[in-house]
Design an enzyme around this catalytic site. Sequence first.
Site, mmCIF file in Angstrom:
data_model
loop_
_atom_site.group_PDB
_atom_site.id
_atom_site.type_symbol
_atom_site.label_atom_id
_atom_site.label_comp_id
_atom_site.label_asym_id
_atom_site.label_seq_id
_atom_site.Cartn_x
_atom_site.Cartn_y
_atom_site.Cartn_z
ATOM 1 N N TYR A 142 0.822 -1.207 0.000
ATOM 2 C CA TYR A 142 0.000 0.000 0.000
ATOM 3 C C TYR A 142 0.860 1.261 0.000
ATOM 4 C CZ TYR A 142 -4.658 -1.984 0.837
ATOM 5 O OH TYR A 142 -5.863 -2.617 0.725
ATOM 6 N N LYS A 191 2.847 -15.312 2.703
ATOM 7 C CA LYS A 191 3.035 -16.067 1.458
ATOM 8 C C LYS A 191 4.538 -16.361 1.372
ATOM 9 C CE LYS A 191 1.576 -17.794 -2.470
ATOM 10 N NZ LYS A 191 0.745 -19.015 -2.519
ATOM 11 N N ASP A 223 -3.170 -18.300 0.820
ATOM 12 C CA ASP A 223 -4.158 -18.986 -0.034
ATOM 13 C C ASP A 223 -4.888 -20.061 0.779
ATOM 14 O OD1 ASP A 223 -1.685 -20.248 0.087
ATOM 15 O OD2 ASP A 223 -1.692 -20.945 -1.984
ATOM 16 N N ASP A 247 -6.487 -6.788 4.241
ATOM 17 C CA ASP A 247 -7.591 -6.144 3.530
ATOM 18 C C ASP A 247 -8.499 -7.212 2.919
ATOM 19 O OD1 ASP A 247 -9.092 -4.097 2.199
ATOM 20 O OD2 ASP A 247 -8.018 -4.607 0.360
ATOM 21 N N ASP A 251 -12.440 -8.816 4.388
ATOM 22 C CA ASP A 251 -13.697 -8.822 3.623
ATOM 23 C C ASP A 251 -14.286 -10.231 3.577
ATOM 24 O OD1 ASP A 251 -13.447 -6.103 3.013
ATOM 25 O OD2 ASP A 251 -14.126 -6.392 0.946
HETATM 26 C C1 IPM Z 1 -10.419 -1.012 3.795
HETATM 27 C C2 IPM Z 1 -10.626 -0.457 2.406
HETATM 28 C C3 IPM Z 1 -9.445 0.422 2.060
HETATM 29 C C4 IPM Z 1 -8.186 -0.415 2.161
HETATM 30 C C5 IPM Z 1 -9.560 1.105 0.683
HETATM 31 C C6 IPM Z 1 -10.834 1.893 0.529
HETATM 32 C C7 IPM Z 1 -8.361 1.967 0.380
HETATM 33 O O1 IPM Z 1 -10.797 -1.480 1.502
HETATM 34 O O2 IPM Z 1 -10.329 -0.193 4.739
HETATM 35 O O3 IPM Z 1 -10.377 -2.222 3.926
HETATM 36 O O4 IPM Z 1 -7.850 -1.118 1.217
HETATM 37 O O5 IPM Z 1 -7.527 -0.338 3.203
HETATM 38 MG MG MG Z 2 -10.934 -3.404 2.375
#
Ligand code: IPM
Ligand code: MG
Length: 355
Positions: A142, A191, A223, A247, A251
């Site tokens: 990042y 990884k 993975d 990240d 999710d």
């Molecule tokens: C999160 C989001 C952010 C990230 C994006 C919007 C830059 O996906 O906070 O998880 O990748 O950190």
């Molecule tokens: Mg995110």
Amino acid sequence: MNYTIALLKGDGIGPEIVESAVEVLRAVGKKFNHEFEFKSYLIGGIAIDKVGEPLPKETVDGCLSADSVLLGAVGGPKWDNLGGNVRPEKALLGIRSAMGLFTNLRPAKLYPALKDECPLKAEIVENGFDIMIVRELTGGIYFGERGYRDGKYGEEAFDTEAYSRMEIERIARVAFETARKRNKKLTSIDKANVLETSRLWRKIVKEIAKDYPDVEVSDMLVDNAAMQLVKNPAQFDVIVTSNMFGDILSDEASQITGSIGMLPSASLGDTKRGLYEPIHGSAPDIAGQNKANPIATILSCAMMLLYSFDLKKESDAILNAVDKTLEQGFRTFDLARTTTPLSTTEMTEKIIENL
Ligand code: IPM
Ligand code: MG
């Protein structure tokens, strides 16, 4: 006590969910005798529209002088075609970095009331799960060198993953401390079969582990971890991983809790001043419709009360109110399969009633 909270409402559903959370904090203040003062600053697309940049200096200064920061969400299709440096998301990375928030705590647990919303088979989540993802937040790909260059086949873009010993050590320590306060089980995800950064990560986690003999630690390839999260989520207690893997895995973890609208997060550094935000995005498709699930943002406030202000009782009051509201069967649009959904404001009112 008096606390100043900087509000970064941002874009899309950001303003609605932050307003909900503010209502809940006001109610907590009233109940427990605290004064919360709120100051709003621009961030993201709305900041681009109003002042020409996604993270104005005034916003950074405001956050650095507040006791804590609550953020909604940034971004939307309107700003999607801007260059990398002026995108709304750049502001999010910028504020995390400016505040030195290298730790991102993302709890993912299955509420008993939401078991039926979990897309996994009932037998997999029979005993629920309660995972704390510790994501490194100010390093890795990042923040690495990136750009364009002339490659072998013409135009080429590149992003670089780099991690220093210092960055790995400090996030590893946070993860071990976190595990110590929970079930003392830590999974470090990398990884290492491919990436040099992961091999350094693994080596350092093993070194730090010597200071935490009471914590059971193991390594897992990312993975495999993605697979294990849906195969047997209950095997995880605390997960520690890099910015990018965190990240993605957070999710995935959110989806198995029933809805991404449920997951809060705390971004922390070396001071008590943190930044709290839902893990979901700005959901432009439902923005301005009073349809968003405010729970992730409300739970983020519970994290703020605990981590920034040491107000455990007050934090628990929010957690219990959310639990109770879900137990009573109230659902927002993202979760209402069989019931009539509540609007953002109605859900907020129910939670406040249950405080
Ligand atoms: C999160 C989001 C952010 C990230 C994006 C919007 C830059 O996906 O906070 O998880 O990748 O950190
Ligand atoms: Mg995110």
